[in-house]
Motif scaffolding. Structure first.
Motif, PDB file in Angstrom:
ATOM      1  N   PRO A   1       0.818  -1.218   0.000  1.00  0.00           N
ATOM      2  CA  PRO A   1       0.000   0.000   0.000  1.00  0.00           C
ATOM      3  C   PRO A   1       0.849   1.264   0.000  1.00  0.00           C
ATOM      4  CG  PRO A   1      -0.121  -1.126   2.120  1.00  0.00           C
ATOM      5  CD  PRO A   1       0.552  -2.060   1.179  1.00  0.00           C
ATOM      6  N   ASN A   2       2.084   1.149   0.461  1.00  0.00           N
ATOM      7  CA  ASN A   2       2.973   2.316   0.471  1.00  0.00           C
ATOM      8  C   ASN A   2       3.699   2.510  -0.871  1.00  0.00           C
ATOM      9  OD1 ASN A   2       2.337   2.838   3.193  1.00  0.00           O
ATOM     10  ND2 ASN A   2       3.885   1.338   3.873  1.00  0.00           N
ATOM     11  N   PHE A   3       3.425   1.578  -1.817  1.00  0.00           N
ATOM     12  CA  PHE A   3       4.067   1.630  -3.126  1.00  0.00           C
ATOM     13  C   PHE A   3       3.378   2.717  -3.941  1.00  0.00           C
ATOM     14  CE2 PHE A   3       5.447  -0.207  -7.231  1.00  0.00           C
ATOM     15  CZ  PHE A   3       6.784  -0.398  -6.916  1.00  0.00           C
ATOM     16  N   GLU A   4       4.089   3.774  -4.273  1.00  0.00           N
ATOM     17  CA  GLU A   4       3.484   4.926  -4.926  1.00  0.00           C
ATOM     18  C   GLU A   4       3.825   4.958  -6.412  1.00  0.00           C
ATOM     19  OE1 GLU A   4       4.817   8.314  -2.847  1.00  0.00           O
ATOM     20  OE2 GLU A   4       3.725   7.855  -0.987  1.00  0.00           O
ATOM     21  N   GLN A   5       3.161   5.883  -7.100  1.00  0.00           N
ATOM     22  CA  GLN A   5       3.395   6.030  -8.536  1.00  0.00           C
ATOM     23  C   GLN A   5       4.823   6.436  -8.831  1.00  0.00           C
ATOM     24  OE1 GLN A   5       1.033   5.450 -11.039  1.00  0.00           O
ATOM     25  NE2 GLN A   5       2.826   5.580 -12.349  1.00  0.00           N
ATOM     26  N   ASN A   6       5.402   7.186  -7.938  1.00  0.00           N
ATOM     27  CA  ASN A   6       6.798   7.614  -8.130  1.00  0.00           C
ATOM     28  C   ASN A   6       7.735   6.415  -8.155  1.00  0.00           C
ATOM     29  OD1 ASN A   6       6.080  10.300  -8.257  1.00  0.00           O
ATOM     30  ND2 ASN A   6       6.414  10.651  -6.054  1.00  0.00           N
ATOM     31  N   ASP A   7       7.407   5.397  -7.343  1.00  0.00           N
ATOM     32  CA  ASP A   7       8.256   4.199  -7.333  1.00  0.00           C
ATOM     33  C   ASP A   7       8.173   3.477  -8.680  1.00  0.00           C
ATOM     34  OD1 ASP A   7       8.948   4.635  -4.636  1.00  0.00           O
ATOM     35  OD2 ASP A   7       7.074   3.693  -3.983  1.00  0.00           O
ATOM     36  N   VAL A   8       6.945   3.400  -9.233  1.00  0.00           N
ATOM     37  CA  VAL A   8       6.786   2.773 -10.545  1.00  0.00           C
ATOM     38  C   VAL A   8       7.549   3.559 -11.601  1.00  0.00           C
ATOM     39  CG1 VAL A   8       5.128   2.080 -12.320  1.00  0.00           C
ATOM     40  CG2 VAL A   8       4.535   1.861  -9.903  1.00  0.00           C
ATOM     41  N   ASP A   9       7.444   4.884 -11.559  1.00  0.00           N
ATOM     42  CA  ASP A   9       8.157   5.720 -12.524  1.00  0.00           C
ATOM     43  C   ASP A   9       9.661   5.528 -12.418  1.00  0.00           C
ATOM     44  OD1 ASP A   9       5.689   6.644 -13.214  1.00  0.00           O
ATOM     45  OD2 ASP A   9       5.875   8.573 -12.184  1.00  0.00           O
ATOM     46  N   LEU A  10      10.139   5.367 -11.172  1.00  0.00           N
ATOM     47  CA  LEU A  10      11.579   5.201 -10.963  1.00  0.00           C
ATOM     48  C   LEU A  10      12.065   3.868 -11.531  1.00  0.00           C
ATOM     49  CD1 LEU A  10      14.188   6.280  -9.728  1.00  0.00           C
ATOM     50  CD2 LEU A  10      13.531   5.210  -7.561  1.00  0.00           C
ATOM     51  N   ILE A  11      11.266   2.808 -11.325  1.00  0.00           N
ATOM     52  CA  ILE A  11      11.649   1.485 -11.844  1.00  0.00           C
ATOM     53  C   ILE A  11      11.702   1.496 -13.371  1.00  0.00           C
ATOM     54  CG2 ILE A  11      10.909  -0.921 -12.042  1.00  0.00           C
ATOM     55  CD1 ILE A  11       9.725  -0.675  -9.235  1.00  0.00           C
ATOM     56  N   ILE A  12      10.658   2.084 -13.998  1.00  0.00           N
ATOM     57  CA  ILE A  12      10.608   2.122 -15.471  1.00  0.00           C
ATOM     58  C   ILE A  12      11.719   2.999 -16.013  1.00  0.00           C
ATOM     59  CG2 ILE A  12       9.210   2.809 -17.452  1.00  0.00           C
ATOM     60  CD1 ILE A  12       6.747   2.021 -15.878  1.00  0.00           C
ATOM     61  N   SER A  13      11.997   4.120 -15.325  1.00  0.00           N
ATOM     62  CA  SER A  13      13.078   5.011 -15.778  1.00  0.00           C
ATOM     63  C   SER A  13      14.425   4.314 -15.702  1.00  0.00           C
ATOM     64  CB  SER A  13      13.100   6.276 -14.935  1.00  0.00           C
ATOM     65  OG  SER A  13      11.901   7.010 -15.078  1.00  0.00           O
ATOM     66  N   SER A  14      14.630   3.545 -14.646  1.00  0.00           N
ATOM     67  CA  SER A  14      15.889   2.808 -14.516  1.00  0.00           C
ATOM     68  C   SER A  14      16.028   1.777 -15.635  1.00  0.00           C
ATOM     69  CB  SER A  14      15.955   2.111 -13.153  1.00  0.00           C
ATOM     70  OG  SER A  14      15.862   3.050 -12.103  1.00  0.00           O
ATOM     71  N   PHE A  15      14.909   1.112 -15.933  1.00  0.00           N
ATOM     72  CA  PHE A  15      14.933   0.116 -17.005  1.00  0.00           C
ATOM     73  C   PHE A  15      15.257   0.762 -18.355  1.00  0.00           C
ATOM     74  CE2 PHE A  15      12.441  -2.035 -20.344  1.00  0.00           C
ATOM     75  CZ  PHE A  15      13.126  -3.250 -20.384  1.00  0.00           C
ATOM     76  N   LEU A  16      14.612   1.916 -18.619  1.00  0.00           N
ATOM     77  CA  LEU A  16      14.833   2.582 -19.896  1.00  0.00           C
ATOM     78  C   LEU A  16      16.179   3.279 -19.973  1.00  0.00           C
ATOM     79  CD1 LEU A  16      11.278   4.149 -20.498  1.00  0.00           C
ATOM     80  CD2 LEU A  16      12.224   2.063 -21.478  1.00  0.00           C
ATOM     81  N   SER A  17      16.826   3.454 -18.801  1.00  0.00           N
ATOM     82  CA  SER A  17      18.132   4.122 -18.784  1.00  0.00           C
ATOM     83  C   SER A  17      19.287   3.166 -19.039  1.00  0.00           C
ATOM     84  CB  SER A  17      18.342   4.821 -17.439  1.00  0.00           C
ATOM     85  OG  SER A  17      17.352   5.806 -17.220  1.00  0.00           O
TER      86      SER A  17
END
Length: 445
Positions: A18-34
Motif C-alpha cells: 500500500p505504500n508503493f506509490e506512482q513515483n516508485d513505478v516511474d523510478l523502476i521504469i526510468s531505470s529500465f529505460l536508462s
C-alpha cells in the motif's frame, strides 16, 4: 486429500504494497529505460538473454503451476504491450509537434484548403498525421460531400453527414457505374431527417446515383426534409416515385436531372404543368428515358420561360413535332442547349424544320444541338442514317452553333455545324418541304 510436497516451492503474486506509490513505478521504469544502448554493452551481455533468464526464473518459482504460468505470461505480454504503445504515442506526439512547426499554413487556412479537395482525398489526408486529421475533421471540410468515386457503406455516409453538421450544402452518393454493386441503401440518407430535418434543410444540391430503393416511393421520404434544393439529380429513379418527386420540388429548384431506371418496364407520363406550377425557375432540365409525348414536351418548354438547357434523351414517343410548335410560339426562348439523343421516333423532317427556323433568326441564344441516334432518324416511315441537314447554311448564318448528329452507320456523320457536308441547304430545304406536304399530322395523346 493429496499430501503436500515439502520440496514444492509455491509462488504467489502478492498484492502491491500500500505504500508503493506512482513515483516508485516511474523510478523502476526510468531505470529500465536508462540501460545503455545495445552497441555499448560488452559482448557477453545481452538484453534478450537477461529477459530469458528473468522470465525463466519466474516460471521456475511457480513450481509448474499452469495457472500461474498463464498469469505470468499474460502479465509479461501486457507490460511489453504497454511499453510498445507508450513508445508509439510518444513518437506520434513528436511527429505531430514536428509537423506543426514545419507546416507553414495556419489552422484556419489549412481547413480552407482541405475544404476544396474531393472527399476521397480528404479521407486519405486525414490518415496522414494528427495535424491533418484535426484539420480534416472540421465540419467546414464536409460542406460539399462527394462519395461517388468510392464504394462506401451506409455508415460512412451517415458519419460524414453528421460531421458536416450545419455546414452541409451539397451531397453526392452512389456510383455512376451501374455494373458496380453498391453497398448503399436509402437508409444512408436517414441523417438528413434528424432533428426535424435540420440537416436536410441545409442542402442546396443533392445527387443520387443508382441507389436501390427498398420500398416504393421511398425516395420521397429522402427528399421530404430537403426544402431548399436548387440542384437535384437522381439516376435510376423508379417511375412510381416520379410524380411524388415532382410534387416535392420547390420554386427554388433551378437544375433538375431525372433518369428512369433502365430495368423498369412500366411507363409513367410526365405533365408539363407540374414543372410550371412547382418550379418555374428551372434553367436546366434533363428527363432521361421517361414517357413524354410531343404535346407534353411543348407544354413543358412553353411553361419554363427561363430554360437554358433541355435534355430529353431516350424518349421514344417524341417525333419532334414539338420543335415545330416551339419555333412559332417560343422564338425568343433563352435556350442554349438541346439534347435529343437516342429518341427512337424522332423524324428528320421535324429536325430540318427546327434548323431552318434557326436560319431565319429564331432561338438566337442556342449554341448546341444533339440529335445523335444509333438507329438513325425516321424518314418516310423508314429509318435513315443519312439525313439531309442544311449544315453549310448553318455554318454561314450561325457560326457559333455546334450541331451533333452521330449515327451508327459509318458512311455518314456530322459532328458540328462547321463540318463539311456533301448535301446543300437547298436540297435539305426541298426535301423537308416535300416530306411536310405529304406528312400525316397525327395528334398526340
Amino acid at each position: 486429500m493429496e499430501p503436500q510436497n515439502p520440496n514444492k516451492r509455491l509462488c504467489r503474486i502478492q498484492n502491491p504494497d500500500p505504500n508503493f506509490e506512482q513515483n516508485d513505478v516511474d523510478l523502476i521504469i526510468s531505470s529500465f529505460l536508462s540501460l545503455p544502448d545495445l552497441p555499448s554493452l560488452p559482448s557477453p551481455l545481452s538484453f534478450s538473454s537477461s529477459f530469458d533468464r528473468a522470465v525463466e526464473k519466474l516460471f521456475e518459482a511457480s513450481g509448474g503451476d499452469d495457472s500461474v504460468h498463464d498469469r505470468l505470461t499474460d502479465r509479461t505480454l501486457q507490460l511489453a504491450s504497454l511499453l510498445q504503445e507508450s513508445t508509439k504515442r510518444l513518437y506520434r506526439k513528436r511527429a505531430s509537434f514536428h509537423n506543426s512547426n514545419s507546416w507553414q499554413l495556419p489552422h484556419e487556412l489549412t481547413i480552407k484548403v482541405f475544404s476544396m479537395v474531393d472527399t476521397k482525398s480528404l479521407m486519405q489526408v486525414s490518415a496522414c498525421c494528427t495535424l491533418f486529421k484535426k484539420a480534416a475533421m472540421d465540419s467546414f471540410c464536409y460542406s460539399h460531400i462527394d462519395l461517388t468515386t468510392v464504394n462506401v457503406g451506409n455508415r460512412v455516409v451517415r458519419s460524414m453527414i453528421l460531421n458536416a453538421g450545419k455546414e452541409l450544402r451539397s451531397l453526392k452518393v452512389g456510383f455512376p457505374d451501374e455494373s458496380t454493386e453498391l453497398l448503399l441503401s436509402e437508409s444512408c440518407l436517414a441523417a438528413l431527417s434528424y432533428n426535424h430535418g435540420f440537416l436536410g434543410n441545409l442542402l442546396t444540391s443533392l445527387h443520387i446515383y443508382n441507389l436501390k430503393w427498398s420500398e416504393k416511393k421511398s425516395s420521397c421520404g429522402v427528399l421530404s426534409p430537403c426544402s431548399n434544393l436548387t440542384d437535384l439529380k437522381i439516376v435510376r429513379l423508379d417511375v412510381e416515385s416520379l410524380n411524388s418527386v415532382l410534387n416535392f420540388l420547390t420554386r427554388k429548384c433551378q437544375h433538375l436531372f431525372l433518369e428512369k431506371q433502365i430495368d423498369s418496364v412500366r411507363s409513367n407520363s410526365i405533365c408539363g404543368l407540374s414543372f410550371e406550377r412547382n418550379c418555374p425557375s428551372i434553367t436546366s432540365l434533363s428527363l432521361i428515358g421517361f414517357d413524354l409525348s410531343d404535346r407534353k414536351a411543348y407544354l413543358l418548354f412553353k411553361g419554363l420561360r427561363k430554360l437554358k438547357y433541355l435534355n430529353l434523351s431516350r424518349t421514344d414517343r417524341i417525333k419532334g413535332r414539338f420543335l415545330r410548335d416551339v419555333s412559332h410560339d417560343c422564338q425568343d426562348s433563352p435556350l442554349e442547349t438541346l439534347i435529343l439523343r437516342d429518341c427512337g421516333s424522332l423524324e428528320e423532317r421535324n429536325v430540318c424544320r427546327f434548323l431552318n427556323s434557326l436560319l431565319i433568326g429564331h432561338f438566337k441564344f442556342i449554341r448546341h444541338i444533339d440529335v445523335s441516334n444509333n438507329r438513325g432518324l425516321i424518314y418516310g416511315g423508314r429509318r435513315c442514317s443519312k439525313p439531309v441537314f442544311p449544315l453549310e447554311k448553318l455554318n454561314e448564318e450561325r457560326p457559333g452553333l455546334t450541331f451533333v448528329a452521330e449515327f451508327k452507320s459509318p458512311s455518314w456523320s456530322s459532328s458540328s455545324s462547321s463540318s463539311s457536308s456533301s448535301s446543300s441547304s437547298s436540297s435539305s430545304s426541298s426535301s423537308s418541304e416535300d416530306s411536310s406536304s405529304s406528312e400525316d399530322e397525327d395528334e398526340d395523346d
